[in-house]
Scaffold this motif. Sequence first.
Motif, short mmCIF file in Angstrom:
data_model
loop_
_atom_site.label_atom_id
_atom_site.label_comp_id
_atom_site.label_asym_id
_atom_site.label_seq_id
_atom_site.Cartn_x
_atom_site.Cartn_y
_atom_site.Cartn_z
N LEU A 9 0.81 -1.22 0.00
CA LEU A 9 0.00 0.00 0.00
C LEU A 9 0.85 1.27 0.00
CD1 LEU A 9 -2.87 -1.03 2.45
CD2 LEU A 9 -2.98 -0.84 -0.05
N SER A 10 2.03 1.21 0.61
CA SER A 10 2.91 2.39 0.65
C SER A 10 3.86 2.42 -0.54
CB SER A 10 3.72 2.40 1.95
OG SER A 10 4.69 1.37 1.95
N LYS A 11 3.69 1.45 -1.45
CA LYS A 11 4.56 1.32 -2.63
C LYS A 11 6.04 1.24 -2.24
CE LYS A 11 1.19 3.40 -5.56
NZ LYS A 11 0.60 4.59 -6.06
N GLY A 12 6.30 0.52 -1.15
CA GLY A 12 7.67 0.28 -0.70
C GLY A 12 8.26 1.40 0.14
N ALA A 13 7.51 2.47 0.39
CA ALA A 13 8.04 3.59 1.17
C ALA A 13 8.14 3.27 2.66
CB ALA A 13 7.18 4.83 0.96
N ILE A 14 7.25 2.40 3.12
CA ILE A 14 7.24 2.04 4.54
C ILE A 14 7.62 0.57 4.67
CG2 ILE A 14 5.88 1.86 6.65
CD1 ILE A 14 4.02 4.01 5.42
N ARG A 15 8.60 0.29 5.47
CA ARG A 15 9.04 -1.08 5.74
C ARG A 15 8.57 -1.48 7.14
NH1 ARG A 15 10.87 -3.94 1.47
NH2 ARG A 15 12.18 -2.67 0.15
N VAL A 16 8.26 -2.73 7.28
CA VAL A 16 7.89 -3.27 8.59
C VAL A 16 9.10 -3.99 9.15
CG1 VAL A 16 6.38 -4.89 9.81
CG2 VAL A 16 5.46 -3.44 7.99
N ALA A 17 9.34 -3.79 10.43
CA ALA A 17 10.48 -4.40 11.10
C ALA A 17 10.04 -4.92 12.47
CB ALA A 17 11.61 -3.39 11.26
N ALA A 18 10.93 -5.67 13.10
CA ALA A 18 10.68 -6.19 14.44
C ALA A 18 11.96 -6.06 15.25
CB ALA A 18 10.22 -7.64 14.38
N ALA A 19 11.80 -5.87 16.55
CA ALA A 19 12.95 -5.74 17.44
C ALA A 19 12.58 -6.26 18.83
CB ALA A 19 13.40 -4.29 17.53
N VAL A 20 13.56 -6.83 19.51
CA VAL A 20 13.36 -7.26 20.89
C VAL A 20 13.43 -6.01 21.77
CG1 VAL A 20 14.33 -8.58 22.80
CG2 VAL A 20 14.22 -9.57 20.52
N ASP A 21 12.37 -5.78 22.52
CA ASP A 21 12.30 -4.61 23.40
C ASP A 21 12.80 -4.94 24.81
OD1 ASP A 21 11.31 -1.82 23.84
OD2 ASP A 21 10.03 -2.86 25.31
N ARG A 22 12.49 -6.14 25.31
CA ARG A 22 12.92 -6.56 26.65
C ARG A 22 13.32 -8.02 26.64
NH1 ARG A 22 7.94 -4.88 29.94
NH2 ARG A 22 7.51 -3.06 28.70
N HIS A 23 14.27 -8.34 27.52
CA HIS A 23 14.77 -9.71 27.68
C HIS A 23 14.15 -10.35 28.92
CE1 HIS A 23 17.68 -7.95 24.94
NE2 HIS A 23 17.95 -9.18 24.56
N PRO A 24 14.14 -11.67 28.99
CA PRO A 24 13.56 -12.36 30.14
C PRO A 24 14.28 -12.03 31.45
CG PRO A 24 13.98 -13.91 28.36
CD PRO A 24 14.62 -12.62 27.97
N THR A 25 13.50 -11.98 32.52
CA THR A 25 14.03 -11.85 33.87
C THR A 25 13.37 -12.94 34.71
OG1 THR A 25 12.26 -10.35 34.60
CG2 THR A 25 14.24 -9.33 33.63
N LEU A 26 13.77 -13.06 35.95
CA LEU A 26 13.14 -14.04 36.83
C LEU A 26 11.67 -13.72 37.05
CD1 LEU A 26 15.90 -14.64 39.54
CD2 LEU A 26 15.17 -16.18 37.72
N GLU A 27 11.34 -12.42 37.14
CA GLU A 27 9.97 -12.00 37.37
C GLU A 27 9.13 -12.05 36.10
OE1 GLU A 27 12.62 -9.86 38.23
OE2 GLU A 27 12.71 -10.73 40.23
N GLU A 28 9.76 -11.79 34.95
CA GLU A 28 9.06 -11.77 33.66
C GLU A 28 9.83 -12.65 32.68
OE1 GLU A 28 9.10 -7.55 32.88
OE2 GLU A 28 7.24 -7.26 33.98
N PRO A 29 9.53 -13.96 32.67
CA PRO A 29 10.33 -14.91 31.88
C PRO A 29 9.95 -14.95 30.40
CG PRO A 29 8.66 -16.08 33.11
CD PRO A 29 8.55 -14.63 33.51
N TYR A 30 10.06 -13.82 29.74
CA TYR A 30 9.72 -13.75 28.33
C TYR A 30 10.44 -12.59 27.66
CZ TYR A 30 6.47 -10.44 30.49
OH TYR A 30 5.93 -9.44 31.24
N TYR A 31 10.58 -12.73 26.33
CA TYR A 31 11.07 -11.63 25.50
C TYR A 31 9.85 -10.81 25.09
CZ TYR A 31 15.53 -14.03 24.84
OH TYR A 31 16.74 -14.64 25.03
#
Length: 146
Positions: free
Chosen positions: A78-100
């Motif tokens: 729809l953006s004719k290639g002007a907008i790209r979609v990306a992904a990034a890890v925002d947070r790493h697992p901890t003992l309290e929150e065991p997830y990325y």
Amino acid sequence: MLMTSTVKKLVTYPFMAVSLMGLVNYSAIAQTHKPQVPRVLSSSTISQPTQVIDEKTALNLVWKLPQVQRKAKTIERLSKGAIRVAAAVDRHPTLEEPYYTVQVFENHVEYTDTIYWFRVLSPSGDIQVLDILQGEYVSLEKWKPN
């Protein structure tokens, strides 16, 4: 002779004291820098394999979701290639929150717009997605993307 013995004590004792203090401090430093070993609370709490997934695996699990790929292709088309979609890890697992926490976003030239937020549970690799209407993470089976 008495003078030589006194001079010897004045020179030797401080040197010995400094040497002993150095050894004690080195020992204390070595004790505080030992690697931490995770604690296992009880054998009944272990229900998943102990192999932990890494950041790259978590990111790939999200990126390869059909819903994410479909959305990325739609936005880029729809953006004719002007907008790209990306992904990034925002947070790493901890003992309290065991997830990325993984963010999928539109990558504009001057800013980003978040499309989806995901949790990738560690070590299982199960994926949950943030339902923004309910304000909570739900399983992929319950997720109805627009």
